[in-house]
Enzyme design. Structure first.
Site, PDB file in Angstrom:
ATOM      1  N   LYS A  49       0.873  -1.172   0.000  1.00 44.32           N
ATOM      2  CA  LYS A  49       0.000   0.000   0.000  1.00 44.32           C
ATOM      3  C   LYS A  49       0.912   1.225   0.000  1.00 44.32           C
ATOM      4  O   LYS A  49       1.615   1.484   0.980  1.00 44.32           O
ATOM      5  CB  LYS A  49      -0.902  -0.017   1.237  1.00 44.32           C
ATOM      6  CG  LYS A  49      -1.868   1.143   1.262  1.00 44.32           C
ATOM      7  CD  LYS A  49      -2.907   0.947   2.346  1.00 44.32           C
ATOM      8  CE  LYS A  49      -4.000   1.977   2.313  1.00 44.32           C
ATOM      9  NZ  LYS A  49      -3.565   3.341   2.401  1.00 44.32           N
ATOM     10  N   LYS A  73      -2.896  -2.783   7.549  1.00 49.43           N
ATOM     11  CA  LYS A  73      -1.981  -1.696   7.904  1.00 49.43           C
ATOM     12  C   LYS A  73      -0.842  -2.191   8.790  1.00 49.43           C
ATOM     13  O   LYS A  73      -1.035  -3.088   9.614  1.00 49.43           O
ATOM     14  CB  LYS A  73      -2.749  -0.591   8.662  1.00 49.43           C
ATOM     15  CG  LYS A  73      -3.904   0.016   7.887  1.00 49.43           C
ATOM     16  CD  LYS A  73      -3.461   0.748   6.645  1.00 49.43           C
ATOM     17  CE  LYS A  73      -3.212   2.205   6.845  1.00 49.43           C
ATOM     18  NZ  LYS A  73      -4.289   3.064   7.132  1.00 49.43           N
TER      19      LYS A  73
HETATM   20  S1  IVH Z   1      -6.800  -0.130  -4.216  1.00 50.87           S
HETATM   21  C1  IVH Z   1     -11.145   0.218  -4.856  1.00 50.87           C
HETATM   22  N1  IVH Z   1      -4.226  -0.538  -4.005  1.00 50.87           N
HETATM   23  O1  IVH Z   1      -4.955   3.652  -0.423  1.00 50.87           O
HETATM   24  C2  IVH Z   1      -9.784   0.084  -4.309  1.00 50.87           C
HETATM   25  N2  IVH Z   1      -5.111   1.454  -3.083  1.00 50.87           N
HETATM   26  O2  IVH Z   1      -6.754   3.722   1.842  1.00 50.87           O
HETATM   27  C3  IVH Z   1      -9.068   1.342  -4.300  1.00 50.87           C
HETATM   28  N3  IVH Z   1      -3.454   2.929  -2.095  1.00 50.87           N
HETATM   29  O3  IVH Z   1      -7.361   5.653  -1.952  1.00 50.87           O
HETATM   30  C4  IVH Z   1      -7.721   1.321  -3.823  1.00 50.87           C
HETATM   31  N4  IVH Z   1      -1.695   1.687  -2.525  1.00 50.87           N
HETATM   32  O4  IVH Z   1      -4.943   5.946  -2.695  1.00 50.87           O
HETATM   33  C5  IVH Z   1      -5.232   0.274  -3.727  1.00 50.87           C
HETATM   34  N5  IVH Z   1      -1.965  -0.992  -3.928  1.00 50.87           N
HETATM   35  C6  IVH Z   1      -2.977  -0.189  -3.658  1.00 50.87           C
HETATM   36  C7  IVH Z   1      -2.780   1.035  -2.998  1.00 50.87           C
HETATM   37  C8  IVH Z   1      -3.888   1.828  -2.722  1.00 50.87           C
HETATM   38  C9  IVH Z   1      -2.120   2.825  -2.001  1.00 50.87           C
HETATM   39  C10 IVH Z   1      -4.251   4.055  -1.560  1.00 50.87           C
HETATM   40  C11 IVH Z   1      -5.279   4.602  -2.497  1.00 50.87           C
HETATM   41  C12 IVH Z   1      -6.579   4.530  -1.756  1.00 50.87           C
HETATM   42  C13 IVH Z   1      -6.111   4.421  -0.347  1.00 50.87           C
HETATM   43  C14 IVH Z   1      -7.155   3.747   0.523  1.00 50.87           C
END
Ligand code: IVH
Length: 726
Positions: free
Chosen positions: A148, A344
């Site tokens: 993430k 997390k």
């Molecule tokens: S998927 C519908 N994959 O985390 C799914 N998000 O806390 C949408 N983010 O708004 C997100 N790395 O900005 C996804 N590998 C990853 C990610 C990721 C960072 C961020 C993204 C999202 C936020 C949510």
């Protein structure tokens, strides 16, 4: 995370707040009135300096001067904590750049992710998905696992292979148009030969550690502001009004998903990412396909070990169901998909001194204790305040009276352990009794509102003490107004928290209806808006126009804006969808005063509206000063728009369905989600309002009742045909 939150977090992260709280100095002799005035002046000057720096990229003051003003502001706030403004410069970095960017409505909402913090949460996630899909524990179910990235999300739209626009997430529905900036980024292709006709690529913009260090070196050498962390640097660089500045900033990107598509990118998440990679997008090389929760956990640990050497910030691992058909079946809740979760990394902690406990009074009168801390860096972010939740938390017990933290209470002067889990408000995890100063007394939670002096009462079963002053409490009224003009509510351009606060302080606006009378009262005559400090003829006219435009408002926004306890945005949408007009809602709530009434029963039958919320709604609409205030507001409005019926074409739109018996082809949860997605309401019991009963084998009393009432009864095959899934 809400990207406005990112800004706020950036704020605390500013180096200049590091030693912002100073003891002595010229503030010692200051009286309250001077302090209030000075804080207001500083808020204004600093806001102007920030706007010049962040929006126009054209600083109007030297960094050292800016820092000195900011320190002075912090000093005054430290001496007069209760005067700290809602728009305090200490709580923000930069100005909301939104004003300078055009808006783009996302073709598909940009969702965020639910969080898992431990193995149990992860097991629940897997179990929930299996339940929803009707899969057994041993049935195969593959996931992807990937880092993430701690940056900001971006959606890039291509039509016929050509980059046509790019937008930040914004509130998930509407983001800022950063196309010109994105076009300057070498890591993002402008042309995509062979791509689907419509392709929206989504991913994270971030800055690598070495690029971040070099950028800060350059900034320092040029006498420019240095960034507190790579995420702020990435956000600040992407949201520049001058694309030439973005072009010089070393931004990186990883694609992890997509929005609108004219044809699928693959059958699985893995295939789709491979396709994005083949099209030229950077895709995180640590992404892996896993076939069990155990494998996900292995991968999580592997990434956690690799974290320090990655060269960029990550704050967890994201798991997604690999099969895209299953993702589609699982669908989304209001803001998060059911098929993905963020696992997390554990929170980061640090010890510091508790300088004081401030009590804030919220919109619904809740007294919230806030810890004022000697500023400390927690995981790269300077923290100077933290939530203390409620009086029990301070006293070392939970809502049921059981000890927490081994029963250790928290006292002013204590050494406390602060933790931040990702983006949320910092919390106090523990206290070090061995370092408690002699004479530190247990904290006495006020039993009167610190703002209006009314008794602060704690109702049975409520963890929170509330000011009983209601509409006569300035703090509550001001908070309501702030909520009223906030972005998801009336969102009146030019009327933010700061302006509301000033107009409220001078008695120009006391309640929402007054906003709509502003022009009539202060457009002409002896006291005029344009003559106020910070206003001019143009800005006043612009505000009046913005207010006029808001006399038409979607029903859901209006309901949310009323700030009714427990009624958030999604509940407001549910109510709007159900009642469709303000009159219908108000009439139903008035009728529902009697908890035995059909109106109350109907209210409770709305999926997502529980008893507590229902009672709060009924209370708000009952005759009395509060209802009168709402009616005064509504009288100012010209049109309250019913929600758009996106599923108008669907045969289920507006229908009330009940499911009973066993469904063989999908679980009850999935059936319900599908029905709701097509605009239907799903109720738990059959009544005269039921339109269709879907009865599987084993249907009993509900089927009989439906027959009695003449409700349509269909079987699962007919149901599948109806939703086009047969
Ligand atoms: S998927 C519908 N994959 O985390 C799914 N998000 O806390 C949408 N983010 O708004 C997100 N790395 O900005 C996804 N590998 C990853 C990610 C990721 C960072 C961020 C993204 C999202 C936020 C949510």
């Amino acid at each position: 995370m809400d990207e406005r939150e990112e800004d706020r977090r950036g704020a605390v992260a500013r180096p200049d707040t590091e030693d912002g709280i100073a003891g002595g100095g010229p503030t010692d002799a200051m009286d309250e009135a001077t302090a209030r005035h000075e804080l207001s002046r500083l808020a204004e000057v600093l806001a102007r300096a920030e706007a010049a720096y962040y929006q126009a990229d054209d600083p109007i003051m030297a960094d050292a001067d800016y820092d000195a003003l900011k320190r002075r502001n912090a000093e005054i706030e430290a001496r007069f904590p209760h005067l700290k403004r809602a728009d305090s410069p200490s709580d923000r970095v930069g100005a909301r750049p939104a004003a300078g960017f055009a808006k783009i409505v996302h073709a598909r909402p940009m969702l965020s992710l639910a969080n898992a913090f431990d193995e149990d949460d992860l097991a629940d996630f897997d179990a929930g998905i299996r339940r929803f899909l009707g899969l057994g524990e041993a049935d195969p179910l593959a996931y992807t696992s990937e880092p993430k990235i701690d940056g900001l999300s971006l959606s890039i739209r291509y039509e016929d292979g050509k980059l046509c626009h790019a937008a930040t997430r914004g509130d998930g529905t509407e983001g800022e148009d950063v196309t010109a900036n994105v076009l300057t980024l070498a890591c993002i292709p402008r042309h995509l030969p062979g791509a689907p006709g419509v392709l929206e690529v989504r991913g994270e913009v971030f800055m690598r550690h070495d690029d971040f260090a070099a950028l800060n070196e350059r900034q320092k050498a040029a006498g420019q502001k240095v960034f507190a962390n790579p995420r702020n640097a990435a956000a600040g660089s992407l949201r520049q009004l001058d694309p030439a500045v973005t072009a010089e900033r070393p931004l990186s990107f990883f694609a992890y998903g997509w929005g609108e598509l004219s044809e699928p990118l693959g059958r699985t998440q893995t295939e789709a990412l491979a396709r994005l990679s083949a099209l030229g997008f950077p895709v995180n090389p640590l992404t892996r396909r896993c076939s069990s929760v155990a494998e996900l956990l292995d991968h999580y640990r592997e990434i956690e070990r690799a974290r320090a050497d990655l060269g960029y910030d990550i704050d967890g691992v994201v798991y997604k169901v690999d099969d895209l058909a299953l993702q589609a079946r699982l669908g989304a809740r209001s803001t998060t998909p059911r098929w993905a979760i963020a696992h997390k990394f554990p929170a980061e902690t640090a010890w510091t001194e508790l300088l004081g406990i401030d009590i804030q009074v919220g919109r619904t009168g809740a007294l919230s204790p806030v810890a004022r801390l000697r500023p400390v860096t927690v995981g790269g972010v300077v923290v100077s305040s933290a939530t203390l939740h409620n009086e029990d938390y301070i006293a070392g017990r939970d809502a049921g009276g059981a000890p927490i933290r081994g029963g250790r209470d928290i006292r002013i002067g204590d050494r406390v352990k602060v933790y931040r889990a990702g983006d949320v408000i910092p919390k106090i995890a523990d206290v070090d009794l061995t370092r408690r100063p002699a004479g530190a007394a247990p904290f006495r939670f006020p039993d009167r509102c610190p703002v209006c002096g009314a008794p602060a009462v704690r109702e049975e079963g409520d963890a929170v003490r509330r000011c009983s002053g209601g509409m006569s409490c300035d703090a509550q009224m001001l908070e309501r107004l702030r909520h009223f003009v906030s972005r998801p509510a009336f969102d009146i351009e030019g009327l933010g928290a700061r302006q509301i606060e000033a107009l409220f302080a001078d008695g120009w606006i006391r309640e929402p209806a007054d906003i709509f009378r502003l022009k009539e009262r202060y457009g002409t005559g002896p006291r005029q808006l344009r003559h106020r400090e910070g206003w001019g003829a143009r800005s006043a006219e612009k505000l009046f126009a913005a207010i006029e435009a808001r006399r038409r408002i979607p029903l859901a926004r209006l309901i949310f804006a009323l700030g009714i306890r427990h009624v958030g945005e999604s509940a407001a949408r549910l109510l709007a969808r159900h009642y469709r007009s303000f009159e219908a809602l108000a009439a139903a709530m008035t009728e529902a005063v009697d908890p035995e009434s059909p109106a109350f029963e109907t209210l409770l039958s709305i999926d997502g509206i529980g008893e507590t919320m229902a009672r709060a709604l009924v209370r708000t609409f009952a005759p009395g000063p509060e209802r009168q205030m709402i009616d005064r507001l509504v009288a100012e409005l010209e049109e309250i728009e019913p929600p758009e019926d996106r599923s108008a074409a669907s045969p289920l739109a507006g229908k009330t369905l009940v499911f009973t018996g066993t469904l063989a082809r999908m679980t009850r949860a999935e059936a319900k989600a599908r029905a709701e997605a097509l605009g239907a309401r799903v109720a738990g019991s059959v009544s005269a309002r039921t339109d269709i009963l879907v009865a599987g084998p084993g249907a009993g009393s509900k089927a009989r009742k439906a027959a009695e009432l003449g409700v349509d009864v269909i079987d699962e095959d007919a149901w599948l045909a109806m939703i086009g899934g047969g």
